[in-house]
Design a protein around this motif. Structure first.
Motif, PDB file in Angstrom:
ATOM      1  N   MET A   1      42.006  68.181   7.093  1.00 52.16           N
ATOM      2  CA  MET A   1      41.231  67.806   7.766  1.00 52.16           C
ATOM      3  C   MET A   1      41.148  66.286   8.241  1.00 52.16           C
ATOM      4  O   MET A   1      41.234  65.420   7.106  1.00 52.16           O
ATOM      5  N   PRO A   2      41.406  65.561   9.375  1.00 51.74           N
ATOM      6  CA  PRO A   2      41.388  64.296   9.791  1.00 51.74           C
ATOM      7  C   PRO A   2      40.333  63.261   8.793  1.00 51.74           C
ATOM      8  O   PRO A   2      39.096  63.993   8.547  1.00 51.74           O
ATOM      9  N   ARG A   3      40.529  62.209   8.620  1.00 50.69           N
ATOM     10  CA  ARG A   3      39.468  61.230   8.048  1.00 50.69           C
ATOM     11  C   ARG A   3      38.252  60.993   8.803  1.00 50.69           C
ATOM     12  O   ARG A   3      38.330  61.056  10.008  1.00 50.69           O
ATOM     13  N   PRO A   4      37.292  60.859   8.252  1.00 50.65           N
ATOM     14  CA  PRO A   4      35.985  60.493   8.914  1.00 50.65           C
ATOM     15  C   PRO A   4      36.113  59.280   9.878  1.00 50.65           C
ATOM     16  O   PRO A   4      35.515  58.849  11.062  1.00 50.65           O
TER      17      PRO A   4
ATOM     18  N   ILE B   1      40.094  74.149  11.237  1.00 50.23           N
ATOM     19  CA  ILE B   1      40.078  72.824  10.867  1.00 50.23           C
ATOM     20  C   ILE B   1      39.324  71.555  11.720  1.00 50.23           C
ATOM     21  O   ILE B   1      38.484  70.742  11.402  1.00 50.23           O
ATOM     22  N   ASN B   2      39.744  71.752  12.928  1.00 44.55           N
ATOM     23  CA  ASN B   2      39.658  70.682  13.953  1.00 44.55           C
ATOM     24  C   ASN B   2      37.950  71.046  14.428  1.00 44.55           C
ATOM     25  O   ASN B   2      37.122  70.035  14.657  1.00 44.55           O
ATOM     26  N   PHE B   3      37.640  72.446  14.445  1.00 39.79           N
ATOM     27  CA  PHE B   3      36.145  72.559  14.590  1.00 39.79           C
ATOM     28  C   PHE B   3      35.315  72.019  13.748  1.00 39.79           C
ATOM     29  O   PHE B   3      34.194  71.214  13.897  1.00 39.79           O
ATOM     30  N   HIS B   4      35.605  72.137  12.481  1.00 44.88           N
ATOM     31  CA  HIS B   4      34.947  71.720  11.449  1.00 44.88           C
ATOM     32  C   HIS B   4      35.081  70.281  11.164  1.00 44.88           C
ATOM     33  O   HIS B   4      34.084  69.464  10.818  1.00 44.88           O
ATOM     34  N   PHE B   5      36.084  69.682  11.758  1.00 46.33           N
ATOM     35  CA  PHE B   5      36.041  68.091  11.598  1.00 46.33           C
ATOM     36  C   PHE B   5      35.122  67.617  12.427  1.00 46.33           C
ATOM     37  O   PHE B   5      34.414  66.909  12.292  1.00 46.33           O
ATOM     38  N   LEU B   6      34.865  68.058  13.730  1.00 45.99           N
ATOM     39  CA  LEU B   6      34.070  67.839  14.818  1.00 45.99           C
ATOM     40  C   LEU B   6      32.620  67.879  14.238  1.00 45.99           C
ATOM     41  O   LEU B   6      31.901  66.979  14.584  1.00 45.99           O
TER      42      LEU B   6
END
Length: 210
Positions: free
Chosen positions: A63-66, A175-180
């Protein structure tokens, strides 16, 4: 039907607020805005817990960083202590800028949620729509607030959202959904914190005790 009723109640509440705004004091308007922002943050926290329940083992690593959240470019107080040193006009401007920046991302999440590869995608989809309702309700309420506060509080920073695709495979989408959603939870907490500071100031309370 229940969700539509909930949305209708929210918009009716905003309509009532618009009609009677001239008769309502600033502190009462701040209280209403704070209640809506609190609900917005609670919903986003609940959604993140739902997503955590079925997250790929490597999700945390991938997952991308904040700092990659699209709103990270906005210069905002890092904590409550810093927020206490910011003017009322700047705090309301920051809250509105953050809220507006999530219009398009929430639309994307709403369109992706029904087919999200998650066993609770139905509940997630319903909560995303609730987030949209509360975000709209809060935005309308803040518009009323700034009209009472004066023109110096009406500035909004434009924060573009360039993401329009969560990916093709199941893992990438989750992952991208969770990141957003994690970005939204972070920003909803900031919005809620700013509005609580403003509420305390409007009611002559010591903001550091709120």
């Amino acid at each position: 039907m229940a969700r539509r009723s909930q949305g209708t109640k929210l918009h009716l509440a905003v309509l009532c607020l618009v009609v009677s705004c001239h008769a309502i004091g600033l502190s009462d308007l701040m209280e209403r805005a704070s209640q809506r922002s609190d609900k917005l943050h609670s919903l986003s926290t609940s959604l993140n817990k739902d997503l955590d329940s079925h997250f790929p083992p490597m999700g945390r690593v991938m997952m991308p960083r904040p700092s990659m959240c699209h709103t990270s470019s906005l210069q905002i107080p890092k904590d409550k202590e810093q927020a206490l040193r910011v003017s009322e006009n700047e705090l309301i401007s920051l809250a509105r800028s953050l809220l507006l920046a999530w219009n398009d991302p929430l639309l994307l999440l709403s369109s992706e949620a029904p087919t999200l590869p998650h066993p609770s995608n139905g509940d997630i989809s319903s909560k995303i729509r609730e987030l949209q309702d509360y975000s709209k309700s809060l935005g309308d309420g803040l518009d009323i607030l700034v009209n009472k506060m004066g023109p110096s509080s009406q500035y909004i920073s434009s924060i573009p959202f360039k993401g329009g695709d969560l990916g093709n495979d199941k893992t990438s989408r989750l992952i991208n959904f969770h990141f957003l959603m994690s970005c939204f939870r972070r920003d909803s907490h900031k919005i809620d914190s700013f509005l609580k500071v403003l509420r305390c100031r409007a009611t002559k309370m010591r903001p550091e005790t709120c």
